[in-house]
Design an enzyme around this catalytic site. Sequence first.
Site, PDB file in Angstrom:
ATOM      1  N   THR A 183       0.979  -1.270  -0.643  1.00  0.00           N
ATOM      2  CA  THR A 183       0.184   0.264   0.192  1.00  0.00           C
ATOM      3  C   THR A 183       0.996   1.160  -0.404  1.00  0.00           C
ATOM      4  OG1 THR A 183      -0.295   0.121   3.076  1.00  0.00           O
ATOM      5  CG2 THR A 183      -1.839  -0.645   1.406  1.00  0.00           C
ATOM      6  N   LYS A 184       2.720   1.376   0.236  1.00  0.00           N
ATOM      7  CA  LYS A 184       2.912   2.398   0.423  1.00  0.00           C
ATOM      8  C   LYS A 184       3.323   3.389  -1.223  1.00  0.00           C
ATOM      9  CE  LYS A 184       2.959   2.295   4.618  1.00  0.00           C
ATOM     10  NZ  LYS A 184       3.391   0.606   5.467  1.00  0.00           N
TER      11      LYS A 184
END
Length: 390
Positions: A183-184
């Site tokens: 998700t980064k």
Amino acid sequence: MRDKFLSFSLPLVGAEEIDEVIAALKSGWLTAGPRTRQFEQEFRDAFHCPAALALNSCTAGLHVALKVLNIGPGDEVITTPMTFAASVNVIEHVGARPVLVDVEPDTLNLQPDAVAAAITPATRAIIAVHYAGHPVELNSLRSIAEEYRLELIEDAAHAVGARFEGTPIGSGTNFTAFSFYATKNLTTGEGGMLTGSQELLDRARIVSLHGMNREAWSRYAAGGKWAYDIVEPGFKYNMTDLQAALGLQQLRRFDRMQARRREIVARYNEAFSRHAAFLTPSSRSHVENAWHLYVLRLRAGELTIDRNQFIDEMTARNIGTSVHFIPIHMHSYYRDRYGYHPDDFPVAHTAFRSMLSLPLSPSMSDQDVADVIEAVLDIREKHGRRRMAA
Ligand SMILES: *Cc1c(COP(=O)(O)O)cnc(C)c1O
């Protein structure tokens, strides 16, 4: 209303990433090797880091940092309750004691005065988290660290590409750990980068790979020698070339991805900041925010529903959301071990109860962004507290 669920954070992976991973697979070198070394160098150059070490996670980077700095039983490490558990779990892993202090009401970053007030003779380090991509007050924390001879470790999981007073996060000589979790802002599926001075990183490299004085790449590549020595019982935390293949291509599209994040943030701010029901995220003028998260806060008394119900309403409209974070002191392990009460850190606790993270990813289309805005405003319309005319 949209008929397809919008994921909270869908990674942007293109043909370039796919081709590079296939090339890595075909190369015959799967674990840490030439692509990992190249990714370290390109990351180091992109963010002006003195040195960089690619690992299998940000958590690994934080753990290795504490180990190299020899922090352990009897030591205290000051950190924030407004973070993911990993930032604090690593302190427990080395047998030290985490000391939480409250955050600033606007950025939700560590409050420097509260850090200074929490220092005891046992304090050895500060782990600062650049929450949501907004850098902490680095100058204040650096001078506190200097004055009390503490180590400053930055958890930069949210802060790839962020800048403080024009200087990239990760360009300092202290340990800084980045995350490339799915998700980064920049992803390798799972992965992380530890940056800092060459001297610190040389030691971290050994600790992160079994405590071995020479890594596989220098042993198995042409001209490599077979012999190695274990100088301490280290960990198995290296990145692989499959991950680095992804990372190299993500790095090439990074500026474009960040520009798209800023565009989405501007649209959200435009739509929400005019409504009393919402507190939109702000950025201080001396920082460049990496905008990892868009954290919307609901203002007390302006809606007839609470945050949890607001999230349910978003889900009902097919919009994925999340909450960053359940404060550390509210998790049962930390609550029970240290006897915390939710109100011990009132800023963090109040913020937690009012916050939700909206979808924010460069993979979002303009229609996706419009759908999120429509959903939020529709919920406000239906559940806003009606005021009597004066
Ligand atoms: C994601 C995250 C981590 C952990 O990163 P991993 O790469 O999954 O280990 C640490 N700290 C914060 C603040 C995070 O959001």
